[in-house]
Enzyme design. Structure first.
Site, PDB file in Angstrom:
ATOM      1  N   HIS A 153      10.143 -20.765 -12.799  1.00  0.00           N
ATOM      2  CA  HIS A 153       9.554 -21.666 -13.798  1.00  0.00           C
ATOM      3  C   HIS A 153       8.241 -21.044 -14.267  1.00  0.00           C
ATOM      4  O   HIS A 153       7.365 -20.761 -13.458  1.00  0.00           O
ATOM      5  CB  HIS A 153       9.304 -23.041 -13.195  1.00  0.00           C
ATOM      6  CG  HIS A 153       8.440 -23.931 -14.044  1.00  0.00           C
ATOM      7  ND1 HIS A 153       8.664 -24.115 -15.396  1.00  0.00           N
ATOM      8  CD2 HIS A 153       7.335 -24.669 -13.741  1.00  0.00           C
ATOM      9  CE1 HIS A 153       7.752 -24.946 -15.873  1.00  0.00           C
ATOM     10  NE2 HIS A 153       6.927 -25.281 -14.894  1.00  0.00           N
ATOM     11  N   HIS A 188       5.168 -20.688 -17.704  1.00  0.00           N
ATOM     12  CA  HIS A 188       4.557 -21.278 -18.894  1.00  0.00           C
ATOM     13  C   HIS A 188       4.432 -20.180 -19.953  1.00  0.00           C
ATOM     14  O   HIS A 188       3.374 -19.968 -20.520  1.00  0.00           O
ATOM     15  CB  HIS A 188       3.187 -21.873 -18.561  1.00  0.00           C
ATOM     16  CG  HIS A 188       3.227 -23.020 -17.601  1.00  0.00           C
ATOM     17  ND1 HIS A 188       2.088 -23.692 -17.208  1.00  0.00           N
ATOM     18  CD2 HIS A 188       4.252 -23.624 -16.969  1.00  0.00           C
ATOM     19  CE1 HIS A 188       2.416 -24.650 -16.355  1.00  0.00           C
ATOM     20  NE2 HIS A 188       3.718 -24.626 -16.195  1.00  0.00           N
ATOM     21  N   TYR A 202      22.457  -9.717 -24.887  1.00  0.00           N
ATOM     22  CA  TYR A 202      21.879  -9.910 -23.563  1.00  0.00           C
ATOM     23  C   TYR A 202      21.331 -11.311 -23.355  1.00  0.00           C
ATOM     24  O   TYR A 202      21.286 -11.803 -22.230  1.00  0.00           O
ATOM     25  CB  TYR A 202      20.823  -8.838 -23.272  1.00  0.00           C
ATOM     26  CG  TYR A 202      21.481  -7.568 -22.802  1.00  0.00           C
ATOM     27  CD1 TYR A 202      21.770  -7.370 -21.461  1.00  0.00           C
ATOM     28  CD2 TYR A 202      21.864  -6.592 -23.717  1.00  0.00           C
ATOM     29  CE1 TYR A 202      22.406  -6.219 -21.028  1.00  0.00           C
ATOM     30  CE2 TYR A 202      22.509  -5.443 -23.301  1.00  0.00           C
ATOM     31  CZ  TYR A 202      22.782  -5.252 -21.947  1.00  0.00           C
ATOM     32  OH  TYR A 202      23.428  -4.123 -21.520  1.00  0.00           O
TER      33      TYR A 202
END
Length: 228
Positions: free
Chosen positions: A93, A95, A120
C-alpha cells in the site's frame, strides 16, 4: 524462504520504493502472509526507506502482535484483501502521486480505473477497482474491499493510494509500480485521444498469459491472483 530473509526483503523493497519517491515520509505499508497464517507487517509511523528487519511487526493468525513494533493502522485493508484473495501472500500500500491523482478525476470508472494502455499493465494488474474515500484506518474501508469479492488484485482508495496484492512480495511490488506508471501515462495522455489496446489485443493477452479480468469472472468466487 526463512523469516529472516522475508524481513530483509520487506526492508529492501521498502527502501527501493521510498528512494524513488513512490511513497513519501512515513506513508505506505507492506505485509507478508506466512505459512502459519500469521503476518509480517511494517510498523506504524515507519518510513519505508528506513525499516529495521528486527522491528518489523510479527502478528499471529488472529492478528495479535507477537514481536516487533506496533503494526500499521491500515491492518483492516490488508486483512480484507487477504481474506478475499486466497492466492495473496503479499500486499503493498503506497501513497504514490500519479495513482492518487487518478482517483480524483471525474471520468474514472470504479470498476476499471484505467483503460488497457499497455500489455504489462494487464499482465501485472489485470484491472483496478476504485473504492470511495474513507478516513485512514477506518474499518469501513475493509467492508468496501470485501465488497469487491476478491475480483481485483489492485485497488485504489480514493484520495489515498493503491493497495495491491501478489502471490509474492516481488509480484506485489512490481504490480504496484506498473499501476503507478500506467496512471502517469494516463495523466500525460489525458485529452489527447490516445490509442489504447484493442479488444482483440486484450483478448490475445488474456489467452497468451492467463490474465484474469473481473468482467470474465463470477462475483463471489474466491479468485486466484495473477500479479506476476
Amino acid at each position: 524462504m526463512s523469516e529472516t530473509k522475508l524481513r530483509e526483503s520487506i526492508c529492501m523493497f521498502g527502501r527501493s520504493l521510498f528512494e524513488r519517491g513512490l511513497t513519501p515520509g512515513s506513508s505506505g505499508n507492506i505485509s507478508l502472509r506466512l505459512d502459519d497464517g500469521g503476518w509480517l507487517v511494517t510498523p506504524t509511523n515507519a518510513s519505508l526507506g528506513f525499516l529495521d528487519p528486527a522491528r518489523i511487526s510479527r502478528l499471529d493468525a488472529t492478528g495479535r502482535i507477537i514481536s516487533g513494533d506496533a503494526p500499521t493502522k491500515e491492518i483492516p485493508l490488508h486483512e480484507a484483501l487477504y481474506d478475499t484473495r486466497s492466492s495473496a501472500r503479499a500486499i503493498v500500500h503506497l501513497h504514490s502521486t500519479h495513482s492518487v491523482a487518478l482517483t480524483m478525476l471525474p471520468e474514472i470508472d470504479p470498476k476499471a480505473v484505467l483503460p488497457p494502455m499497455t500489455p504489462y499493465y494487464l499482465m501485472r494488474c489485470g484491472q483496478t477497482a476504485l473504492v470511495p474515500y474513507y478516513r485512514p484506518g477506518d474499518p469501513a474501508v475493509s467492508d468496501a474491499i470485501r465488497g469487491l469479492a476478491g475480483r481485483y488484485s489492485s485497488v485504489l482508495l480514493a484520495n489515498h493510494g493503491p493497495v495491491v496484492a501478489g502471490d509474492t512480495l516481488e509480484a506485489a511490488v512490481f504490480a504496484t509500480e506498473e499501476l503507478e506508471e500506467t496512471a502517469r501515462l494516463y495523466l500525460l495522455l489525458r485529452g489527447l485521444n490516445p490509442r489504447y489496446l484493442s479488444p482483440e489485443q486484450v483478448a490475445d493477452l488474456v489467452k497468451a498469459f492467463g490474465v484474469s479480468l473481473p468482467a470474465d469472472d463470477h462475483a463471489g468466487h474466491d479468485h486466484e491472483g495473477h500479479g506476476h
